[in-house]
Design a protein around this motif. Structure first.
Motif, PDB file in Angstrom:
ATOM      1  N   GLU A   1     -55.443  71.615 -71.754  1.00 51.70           N
ATOM      2  CA  GLU A   1     -54.609  71.247 -72.635  1.00 51.70           C
ATOM      3  C   GLU A   1     -54.329  72.448 -73.596  1.00 51.70           C
ATOM      4  OE1 GLU A   1     -52.623  68.898 -75.278  1.00 51.70           O
ATOM      5  OE2 GLU A   1     -53.210  68.707 -73.347  1.00 51.70           O
ATOM      6  N   VAL A   2     -55.422  73.474 -73.505  1.00 50.90           N
ATOM      7  CA  VAL A   2     -55.090  74.605 -74.440  1.00 50.90           C
ATOM      8  C   VAL A   2     -53.901  75.550 -73.748  1.00 50.90           C
ATOM      9  CG1 VAL A   2     -55.976  76.908 -74.895  1.00 50.90           C
ATOM     10  CG2 VAL A   2     -57.363  75.036 -75.253  1.00 50.90           C
ATOM     11  N   LEU A   3     -53.858  75.565 -72.438  1.00 52.95           N
ATOM     12  CA  LEU A   3     -52.816  76.281 -71.654  1.00 52.95           C
ATOM     13  C   LEU A   3     -51.473  75.622 -71.714  1.00 52.95           C
ATOM     14  CD1 LEU A   3     -54.664  77.389 -68.375  1.00 52.95           C
ATOM     15  CD2 LEU A   3     -54.519  78.589 -70.629  1.00 52.95           C
ATOM     16  N   ARG A   4     -51.347  74.404 -71.791  1.00 55.02           N
ATOM     17  CA  ARG A   4     -50.359  73.546 -71.753  1.00 55.02           C
ATOM     18  C   ARG A   4     -49.621  73.633 -73.275  1.00 55.02           C
ATOM     19  NH1 ARG A   4     -48.191  68.500 -73.134  1.00 55.02           N
ATOM     20  NH2 ARG A   4     -49.958  68.000 -74.268  1.00 55.02           N
ATOM     21  N   THR A   5     -50.548  73.617 -74.347  1.00 59.97           N
ATOM     22  CA  THR A   5     -50.285  73.666 -75.784  1.00 59.97           C
ATOM     23  C   THR A   5     -49.588  74.960 -76.197  1.00 59.97           C
ATOM     24  OG1 THR A   5     -51.940  71.702 -76.358  1.00 59.97           O
ATOM     25  CG2 THR A   5     -50.957  73.064 -78.076  1.00 59.97           C
ATOM     26  N   PHE A   6     -50.397  75.782 -75.399  1.00 57.98           N
ATOM     27  CA  PHE A   6     -49.948  77.296 -75.813  1.00 57.98           C
ATOM     28  C   PHE A   6     -48.299  77.596 -75.290  1.00 57.98           C
ATOM     29  CE2 PHE A   6     -49.300  81.589 -74.701  1.00 57.98           C
ATOM     30  CZ  PHE A   6     -49.596  82.322 -75.582  1.00 57.98           C
ATOM     31  N   ALA A   7     -48.222  77.158 -73.774  1.00 51.88           N
ATOM     32  CA  ALA A   7     -47.024  76.957 -73.444  1.00 51.88           C
ATOM     33  C   ALA A   7     -45.965  76.410 -74.053  1.00 51.88           C
ATOM     34  CB  ALA A   7     -47.135  76.347 -71.916  1.00 51.88           C
ATOM     35  N   LEU A   8     -46.158  75.326 -74.635  1.00 46.50           N
ATOM     36  CA  LEU A   8     -45.156  74.631 -75.300  1.00 46.50           C
ATOM     37  C   LEU A   8     -45.091  75.317 -76.662  1.00 46.50           C
ATOM     38  CD1 LEU A   8     -46.457  70.718 -74.994  1.00 46.50           C
ATOM     39  CD2 LEU A   8     -44.466  71.862 -73.898  1.00 46.50           C
ATOM     40  N   LEU A   9     -45.853  75.853 -77.432  1.00 47.35           N
ATOM     41  CA  LEU A   9     -45.661  76.647 -78.760  1.00 47.35           C
ATOM     42  C   LEU A   9     -44.751  77.845 -78.128  1.00 47.35           C
ATOM     43  CD1 LEU A   9     -49.144  76.340 -80.356  1.00 47.35           C
ATOM     44  CD2 LEU A   9     -47.154  75.222 -81.103  1.00 47.35           C
ATOM     45  N   GLN A  10     -45.115  78.235 -77.301  1.00 48.64           N
ATOM     46  CA  GLN A  10     -44.299  79.386 -76.742  1.00 48.64           C
ATOM     47  C   GLN A  10     -42.682  79.158 -76.509  1.00 48.64           C
ATOM     48  OE1 GLN A  10     -44.184  82.608 -76.396  1.00 48.64           O
ATOM     49  NE2 GLN A  10     -45.936  83.411 -75.162  1.00 48.64           N
ATOM     50  N   VAL A  11     -42.464  78.226 -75.855  1.00 53.70           N
ATOM     51  CA  VAL A  11     -41.094  77.505 -75.727  1.00 53.70           C
ATOM     52  C   VAL A  11     -40.458  77.394 -77.096  1.00 53.70           C
ATOM     53  CG1 VAL A  11     -39.738  75.800 -74.687  1.00 53.70           C
ATOM     54  CG2 VAL A  11     -41.538  76.666 -73.481  1.00 53.70           C
ATOM     55  N   ASP A  12     -41.371  76.665 -77.853  1.00 57.22           N
ATOM     56  CA  ASP A  12     -40.721  76.105 -79.015  1.00 57.22           C
ATOM     57  C   ASP A  12     -40.205  77.317 -80.126  1.00 57.22           C
ATOM     58  OD1 ASP A  12     -40.003  73.929 -81.262  1.00 57.22           O
ATOM     59  OD2 ASP A  12     -41.590  74.793 -82.283  1.00 57.22           O
ATOM     60  N   TYR A  13     -41.290  78.386 -79.933  1.00 56.14           N
ATOM     61  CA  TYR A  13     -40.994  79.415 -80.554  1.00 56.14           C
ATOM     62  C   TYR A  13     -39.786  80.598 -80.246  1.00 56.14           C
ATOM     63  CZ  TYR A  13     -41.995  84.414 -82.751  1.00 56.14           C
ATOM     64  OH  TYR A  13     -41.618  85.554 -83.300  1.00 56.14           O
ATOM     65  N   SER A  14     -39.467  80.480 -78.898  1.00 57.85           N
ATOM     66  CA  SER A  14     -38.421  81.370 -78.269  1.00 57.85           C
ATOM     67  C   SER A  14     -37.004  80.601 -78.218  1.00 57.85           C
ATOM     68  CB  SER A  14     -38.910  81.902 -77.051  1.00 57.85           C
ATOM     69  OG  SER A  14     -39.076  80.492 -76.217  1.00 57.85           O
TER      70      SER A  14
END
Length: 319
Positions: A219-232
């Protein structure tokens, strides 16, 4: 019958056409939406599709697939099979990251996959403890891979690399302007780190303990990836008519316009059917040539050049 937009109907029609052999001459004649069902927080749209041959298909979305009605007499039977098929596929690829995760958490995910594999062969408490060590390494890999990223904003003294909890707070503050997702990722990272360290030293560790830590790490890895996508990514477009996010870009077949070749593009809302004005997207000569090569190669006729295409279009225009 349930209502559907023209775009929705066209997508289902195109899907079925793409799955059948062109030389068979069998074409879609009727598309009927027969319902929508929600299972485990996921929506599935259901369609009854008629072919010119008399063949009928059940088409079910969310990993779209179609099922012959000769084999699946009732929709409930087809839907149950579809859910089971999806569950098997998801289980098979549970430790394989999707494209967004490969882009943002590729190395940490490989370490996480190693933890999953370790659990598969674990038997004793020390084996389950080793899962905690691998999860901890995965979280540290996430930190190491991102501390020098351009989006990271550190205020004050930079924490040590091993201080994963401090870095999770920095990542959260750097990636999200929204307080709730920011607080969630910060808390999730801190608690997961504590869990992994606890499991590493817990002499009575069990398979369930390891499963809990694995789930939290994923869940940490998945959430981090989603935050990255949302940021970029740019702000998601919404329909000016109904305010829906279900806006997609549609294109025409290749056309000729004022001596140039390309497609007509427009945005369309799958929720209410709103369409934007069309714009012409001119194709570079190399892209058009690749399309010609592909089309001609599929049917194995003599290769046609760009000059042949231009002469043909000129002849058609004069006639």
């Amino acid at each position: 019958m349930a209502e559907m937009t023209k775009l929705e109907e066209r997508k289902i029609r195109d899907y079925v056409d793409s799955q059948t052999l062109p030389e068979s001459g069998d074409e879609v004649t009727i598309v009927q939406k027969v319902g929508r069902r929600r299972v485990a927080r996921e929506n599935y749209d259901l369609y009854d599709v008629w072919m010119s041959s008399g063949q009928r298909w059940w088409v079910i979305t969310n990993m779209t697939n179609f099922y012959p009605q000769d084999d699946f007499k009732g929709l409930d039977q087809a839907f149950t099979y579809h859910l089971g098929r999806n569950a098997v596929i998801r289980e098979q690829f549970a430790v394989q990251p999707d494209e967004e995760q490969v882009e943002t958490v590729g190395k940490p995910w490989r370490r996480y996959a190693g933890a999953v594999e370790a659990l598969a062969t674990a038997e004793e408490a020390e084996d389950f403890q080793a899962v905690g060590i691998r999860c901890r390494e995965s979280l540290l890999a996430l930190v190491r891979d991102n501390i020098e990223a351009s989006w990271v904003r550190v205020h004050g003294e930079q924490p040590q690399v091993a201080n994963a909890k401090a870095w999770f707070a920095i990542f959260a503050n750097s990636l999200s302007a929204n307080s709730k997702p920011r607080a969630y990722f910060k808390s999730l990272g801190e608690r997961t780190w504590d869990l992994a360290v606890w499991l590493q030293h817990y002499v009575d560790a069990s398979a369930i303990d390891a499963e809990i830590v694995l789930g939290a790490t994923q869940e940490v890895l998945r959430t981090f990836a989603l935050l990255q996508v949302d940021y970029s990514q740019p702000v998601e477009q919404r329909c000016p008519k109904c305010d829906s996010y279900q806006v997609v870009e549609e294109s025409s077949k290749v056309i000729e316009k004022e001596g140039a070749f390309g497609t007509l593009l427009h945005d369309e809302c799958t929720s209410c059917g709103w369409r934007s004005e069309q714009s012409f997207d001119e194709w570079p000569r190399e892209r058009l040539q690749r399309l010609i090569d592909y089309k001609t190669g599929a049917w194995s006729p003599p290769r046609k050049s760009m000059e042949d295409l231009e002469v043909r279009d000129a002849d058609e225009a004069s006639s």
